[in-house]
Design a protein around this motif. Structure first.
Motif, PDB file in Angstrom:
ATOM      1  N   ALA A 128      38.388  63.017  33.678  1.00  0.00           N
ATOM      2  CA  ALA A 128      39.027  62.573  34.916  1.00  0.00           C
ATOM      3  C   ALA A 128      40.516  62.377  34.681  1.00  0.00           C
ATOM      4  CB  ALA A 128      38.386  61.288  35.398  1.00  0.00           C
ATOM      5  N   ALA A 129      41.209  62.141  35.776  1.00  0.00           N
ATOM      6  CA  ALA A 129      42.672  62.160  35.815  1.00  0.00           C
ATOM      7  C   ALA A 129      43.380  61.396  34.699  1.00  0.00           C
ATOM      8  CB  ALA A 129      43.130  61.632  37.168  1.00  0.00           C
ATOM      9  N   ALA A 130      43.499  60.111  34.836  1.00  0.00           N
ATOM     10  CA  ALA A 130      44.387  59.377  33.930  1.00  0.00           C
ATOM     11  C   ALA A 130      43.585  58.548  32.940  1.00  0.00           C
ATOM     12  CB  ALA A 130      45.284  58.461  34.750  1.00  0.00           C
ATOM     13  N   ALA A 131      44.233  58.172  31.866  1.00  0.00           N
ATOM     14  CA  ALA A 131      43.598  57.267  30.913  1.00  0.00           C
ATOM     15  C   ALA A 131      43.427  55.900  31.562  1.00  0.00           C
ATOM     16  CB  ALA A 131      44.449  57.150  29.666  1.00  0.00           C
ATOM     17  N   ALA A 132      42.435  55.174  31.064  1.00  0.00           N
ATOM     18  CA  ALA A 132      42.176  53.848  31.635  1.00  0.00           C
ATOM     19  C   ALA A 132      43.341  52.918  31.348  1.00  0.00           C
ATOM     20  CB  ALA A 132      40.904  53.271  31.033  1.00  0.00           C
ATOM     21  N   GLU A 133      43.690  52.164  32.348  1.00  0.00           N
ATOM     22  CA  GLU A 133      44.639  51.095  32.078  1.00  0.00           C
ATOM     23  C   GLU A 133      44.041  49.818  32.607  1.00  0.00           C
ATOM     24  OE1 GLU A 133      47.790  51.307  35.662  1.00  0.00           O
ATOM     25  OE2 GLU A 133      47.770  53.060  34.356  1.00  0.00           O
ATOM     26  N   PRO A 134      44.204  48.751  31.857  1.00  0.00           N
ATOM     27  CA  PRO A 134      43.554  47.519  32.301  1.00  0.00           C
ATOM     28  C   PRO A 134      44.100  47.057  33.642  1.00  0.00           C
ATOM     29  CG  PRO A 134      44.996  47.147  30.397  1.00  0.00           C
ATOM     30  CD  PRO A 134      44.967  48.611  30.645  1.00  0.00           C
ATOM     31  N   ALA A 135      43.223  46.549  34.467  1.00  0.00           N
ATOM     32  CA  ALA A 135      43.681  45.960  35.722  1.00  0.00           C
ATOM     33  C   ALA A 135      44.487  44.708  35.403  1.00  0.00           C
ATOM     34  CB  ALA A 135      42.480  45.614  36.586  1.00  0.00           C
ATOM     35  N   GLY A 136      45.224  44.260  36.374  1.00  0.00           N
ATOM     36  CA  GLY A 136      46.082  43.097  36.142  1.00  0.00           C
ATOM     37  C   GLY A 136      45.260  41.862  35.843  1.00  0.00           C
ATOM     38  N   PRO A 137      45.906  40.847  35.326  1.00  0.00           N
ATOM     39  CA  PRO A 137      45.200  39.590  35.074  1.00  0.00           C
ATOM     40  C   PRO A 137      44.754  38.970  36.395  1.00  0.00           C
ATOM     41  CG  PRO A 137      47.570  39.298  34.801  1.00  0.00           C
ATOM     42  CD  PRO A 137      47.333  40.749  35.040  1.00  0.00           C
ATOM     43  N   ALA A 138      43.829  38.048  36.303  1.00  0.00           N
ATOM     44  CA  ALA A 138      43.343  37.384  37.508  1.00  0.00           C
ATOM     45  C   ALA A 138      44.533  36.830  38.294  1.00  0.00           C
ATOM     46  CB  ALA A 138      42.388  36.265  37.135  1.00  0.00           C
ATOM     47  N   ARG A 139      44.497  37.070  39.622  1.00  0.00           N
ATOM     48  CA  ARG A 139      45.611  36.632  40.474  1.00  0.00           C
ATOM     49  C   ARG A 139      45.674  35.113  40.509  1.00  0.00           C
ATOM     50  NH1 ARG A 139      42.392  34.738  41.788  1.00  0.00           N
ATOM     51  NH2 ARG A 139      40.292  35.251  41.958  1.00  0.00           N
ATOM     52  N   GLY A 140      46.809  34.615  41.004  1.00  0.00           N
ATOM     53  CA  GLY A 140      46.964  33.165  41.095  1.00  0.00           C
ATOM     54  C   GLY A 140      46.017  32.589  42.125  1.00  0.00           C
ATOM     55  N   GLY A 141      46.032  31.267  42.289  1.00  0.00           N
ATOM     56  CA  GLY A 141      45.150  30.626  43.255  1.00  0.00           C
ATOM     57  C   GLY A 141      43.821  30.292  42.622  1.00  0.00           C
ATOM     58  N   PRO A 142      42.985  29.602  43.362  1.00  0.00           N
ATOM     59  CA  PRO A 142      41.702  29.180  42.789  1.00  0.00           C
ATOM     60  C   PRO A 142      40.821  30.399  42.496  1.00  0.00           C
ATOM     61  CG  PRO A 142      41.787  28.710  45.147  1.00  0.00           C
ATOM     62  CD  PRO A 142      43.144  29.200  44.762  1.00  0.00           C
ATOM     63  N   PRO A 143      40.000  30.334  41.449  1.00  0.00           N
ATOM     64  CA  PRO A 143      39.124  31.468  41.143  1.00  0.00           C
ATOM     65  C   PRO A 143      38.139  31.710  42.279  1.00  0.00           C
ATOM     66  CG  PRO A 143      39.034  29.769  39.412  1.00  0.00           C
ATOM     67  CD  PRO A 143      39.796  29.197  40.564  1.00  0.00           C
ATOM     68  N   HIS A 144      37.757  32.945  42.431  1.00  0.00           N
ATOM     69  CA  HIS A 144      36.744  33.276  43.435  1.00  0.00           C
ATOM     70  C   HIS A 144      35.345  32.917  42.928  1.00  0.00           C
ATOM     71  CE1 HIS A 144      39.798  36.314  45.171  1.00  0.00           C
ATOM     72  NE2 HIS A 144      39.826  35.191  45.869  1.00  0.00           N
ATOM     73  N   ASN A 145      34.401  32.918  43.853  1.00  0.00           N
ATOM     74  CA  ASN A 145      33.002  32.719  43.482  1.00  0.00           C
ATOM     75  C   ASN A 145      32.381  34.080  43.189  1.00  0.00           C
ATOM     76  OD1 ASN A 145      33.239  29.924  44.382  1.00  0.00           O
ATOM     77  ND2 ASN A 145      33.239  30.816  46.448  1.00  0.00           N
ATOM     78  N   LEU A 146      31.241  34.038  42.509  1.00  0.00           N
ATOM     79  CA  LEU A 146      30.563  35.273  42.132  1.00  0.00           C
ATOM     80  C   LEU A 146      29.068  35.138  42.398  1.00  0.00           C
ATOM     81  CD1 LEU A 146      30.375  38.016  40.623  1.00  0.00           C
ATOM     82  CD2 LEU A 146      30.253  36.686  38.505  1.00  0.00           C
ATOM     83  N   VAL A 147      28.518  36.125  43.083  1.00  0.00           N
ATOM     84  CA  VAL A 147      27.063  36.233  43.232  1.00  0.00           C
ATOM     85  C   VAL A 147      26.618  37.513  42.536  1.00  0.00           C
ATOM     86  CG1 VAL A 147      25.147  36.562  44.845  1.00  0.00           C
ATOM     87  CG2 VAL A 147      26.977  34.931  45.392  1.00  0.00           C
ATOM     88  N   ILE A 148      25.695  37.381  41.589  1.00  0.00           N
ATOM     89  CA  ILE A 148      25.089  38.546  40.932  1.00  0.00           C
ATOM     90  C   ILE A 148      23.668  38.663  41.466  1.00  0.00           C
ATOM     91  CG2 ILE A 148      24.356  39.566  38.741  1.00  0.00           C
ATOM     92  CD1 ILE A 148      26.537  37.880  37.354  1.00  0.00           C
ATOM     93  N   PHE A 149      23.409  39.741  42.192  1.00  0.00           N
ATOM     94  CA  PHE A 149      22.075  39.962  42.770  1.00  0.00           C
ATOM     95  C   PHE A 149      21.423  41.087  41.986  1.00  0.00           C
ATOM     96  CE2 PHE A 149      18.906  41.751  45.521  1.00  0.00           C
ATOM     97  CZ  PHE A 149      18.400  40.681  46.254  1.00  0.00           C
ATOM     98  N   VAL A 150      20.299  40.793  41.350  1.00  0.00           N
ATOM     99  CA  VAL A 150      19.594  41.807  40.571  1.00  0.00           C
ATOM    100  C   VAL A 150      18.316  42.204  41.317  1.00  0.00           C
ATOM    101  CG1 VAL A 150      18.614  42.440  38.343  1.00  0.00           C
ATOM    102  CG2 VAL A 150      20.471  40.751  38.450  1.00  0.00           C
TER     103      VAL A 150
END
Ligand SMILES: [Zn+2]
Length: 611
Positions: A18-40
């Protein structure tokens, strides 16, 4: 995961870049962390999801990230993948080599067996006690999240639910599963119990009702999805757990492990003693819809609580699925008569029966008692041993489409050569892997090639065998992955469901994600696996995940805003050929040093092996 295919011949070829080499996404944005739901959604095949079969999941896949090139870890069974989802490590590190393992010591308070069935809360406690307080030997995402101020909760199927935060056995994470409210269950805080009652629910987890009886060859299996039990789980989730998580004022991580469609597909009664429709019948489709309905209700509750915009939702499946075949033309196990097996069918424990005959060793059950074949008995409970009761030569832990073999005694190397030579004469054997200490052996690849050698605390299986799969001759669907049939070690009868093999039908799990930290409307062509969730989610939540072993997944940065799709390629690993022509061929893909395992086995005996 970083491992080399030692002892194997590389016939590598580049397929895709595929096109470009992987580059890491930016660090977690400012502000309170988001919530996470993992549905299996346990046992949900990638390609079975459509707007008709599973509208909520299809919507998430279309509007969020569609992980098209997804992977279950092999062996494709539940706790293997639960351990990877929990920790972000492959099983060479987590030591969770199957739902059923040989441990070398009794770990369940209920049994003297030295085999462990991990889908059980007391056994998980025994595993921790034996292996340094944390049998997985790696920190879980939930434990790391707890340590960083997140509220955490897990609801659903006993076994994989508790594996998500396996060291939290005293309420540190709210864990609600099949055992909740019963003596074997993990303790529930008095205020949570009171809140469940106040919301109008029984504080004892609901059982599976009519969904719990899989029948046998003279009585058809399940005709209802696991609605009765999961209505209780999702009711408690939406009416009690989510409001409490919101009220905590903390960001949260919630895991919901839906037993459907797995349990219903296993025991379905739509295809009684016949391959078609197998796991594509109405009851299995109702189970897929049941899981989808539960996910919809959780999303609706998030909206009603004002949490939807601040919550990422990940949907994954531990593994794919196939229809059960119990046929073999080479086995002698299916030429005997058994009290509870259809004449001519492979009985549970057929590998142990055939190996006992080939090696001229006594056949014993999981606690060492002799098995009376002449009396119509066969091994039960996913385990058997060959040799003496005190010092068995071969221990066999069955995991559906695969079995794990342990050779703990002296002379293991010579014995392994005999075991493999006997196995590859059977038409039901598709792939064989052998530990480096006992190999290389003709026809087999190294267990290192499939990521089984790492920092695990539990005993490593020395031989792993994957059983044959094929495409159902009169399948109503055209997609081979949705028409797969496999031979398996289980008590399920022909036409019911199973998984665990190295077919692409079993490795191709459903994976999708949506939310403020994921791209919208993005179809990811790069290979990903269940080991990639925890590193990706830890990055999104800005939680450090210290590691003991090196078999870690990767951050799926291409799925995150600003992330580029990494280069990836495909390769084939081949064993040497044994006399008679048997070989194990392994299809892989790589992203950098990460290796993804598509399918493996003897050409012609594996659904999805590349031509
Ligand atoms: Zn299953």
């Amino acid at each position: 995961m970083r491992f080399a295919a030692a002892g194997a011949l590389f016939a590598g070829f580049m397929l895709t870049t595929a096109a470009a080499a992987a580059e890491p996404a930016g660090p977690a944005r400012g502000g309170p962390p988001h919530n996470l739901v993992i549905f299996v959604a346990d046992g949900l095949r990638s390609h079975i999801v459509t707007p008709e079969t599973a509208p909520e999941m299809a919507r998430i896949r279309a509007e969020g990230v569609d992980f098209q090139n997804s992977h279950s870890l092999y062996p494709t069974v539940t706790t293997v993948n639960a351990s990877a989802i929990a920790t972000g490590h492959r099983i060479g590190d987590t030591g969770d080599f199957g739902n059923t393992l040989w441990i070398g010591a009794a770990v369940s308070p209920a049994s003297p067996s030295r085999f462990a069935g991990l889908e059980d809360d007391p056994t998980l406690g025994g595993m921790n006690a034996r292996f340094g307080g944390n049998y997985l030997h790696e920190i879980s995402l939930l434990a790391a999240a707890r340590a960083h101020g997140f509220a955490t909760a897990v609801i659903g199927k006993a076994g994989p639910a508790a594996v998500q935060d396996v060291t939290a056995r005293n309420g540190e994470t709210l864990i609600i599963d099949d055992f909740t409210g019963y003596p074997e269950g993990l303790p529930l805080a008095a205020d949570v119990k009171a809140a469940i009652t106040a919301a109008g629910f029984d504080p004892h987890a609901e059982d599976r009702g009519l969904n719990g009886s899989a029948g046998d060859y003279i009585m058809s299996g399940i005709h209802v999805a696991n609605v009765q039990q999961q209505d209780w789980f999702v009711g408690v989730t939406t009416k009690v757990v989510l409001p409490r998580l919101k009220a905590s004022g903390k960001p949260f991580v919630l895991v919901f492990w839906s037993r459907d469609p797995d349990g219903t597909q296993h025991g379905n009664g739509d295809s009684f003693n016949t391959l078609s429709p197998g796991i594509n019948g109405p009851t299995s489709l109702a189970a897929i819809r049941n899981a989808d309905d539960d996910l919809h209700r959780i999303r609706e509750a998030l909206k009603a609580l004002g949490l939807a915009d601040a919550t990422d939702i990940v949907v994954t499946a531990d593994h794919g699925f196939s229809t059960v075949s119990r046929a073999s033309t080479t086995s002698t196990a299916n030429r005997r008569k058994y009290l509870d097996v259809k004449p001519g069918s492979l009985p549970p424990g057929f590998l142990a029966i055939d190996l006992a005959a080939a090696l001229k060793l006594p056949l014993r059950d999981a606690v060492g008692l002799p098995i009376d074949l002449k009396g119509g008995f066969h091994p039960r409970g996913e385990a058997a041993m060959l040799g003496s009761a005190q010092h068995p030569s071969v221990l066999i832990a069955d995991n559906g489409g695969s079995s794990l073999l342990y050779l703990p005694g002296p002379g293991a190397k010579a014995l392994a050569a005999k075991v493999v030579a006997a196995m590859i004469k059977q038409d039901y054997v598709a792939a064989v892997f052998v530990d480096d200490a006992l190999g290389p052996l003709p026809g087999a690849l190294s267990t290192r090639a499939i990521g089984l050698i790492g920092a695990a605390a539990t005993p490593r299986p020395q031989i792993v065998v994957s059983y044959k799969s094929f495409v159902m001759p009169d399948c109503v669907r055209t997609d081979p992955e949705l028409c797969a049939v496999e031979v398996s070690e289980s008590a399920y009868t022909e036409g019911q469901g199973i998984h665990g093999s190295f077919s692409r039908a079993n490795t191709h799990n459903f994976m999708a994600a949506i939310g403020p930290d994921f791209k919208s409307g993005f179809a990811d062509p790069a290979p990903v696996s269940n080991a990639d969730w925890a590193p990706t989610l830890a990055k999104i939540l800005a939680i450090p995940m210290p590691a003991n072993g090196k078999l870690t997944g990767r951050v799926m940065s291409e799925a995150l805003p600003g992330g580029a799709t990494p280069a990836f390629s495909a390769a084939v690993v081949r064993s040497t050929k044994a006399a008679g022509g048997f070989e194990t061929v392994l299809d892989t893909q790589t992203v950098g040093e990460e290796v993804y395992l598509d399918a493996a086995g003897m050409p012609g005996r594996v659904v999805g092996l590349r031509p």
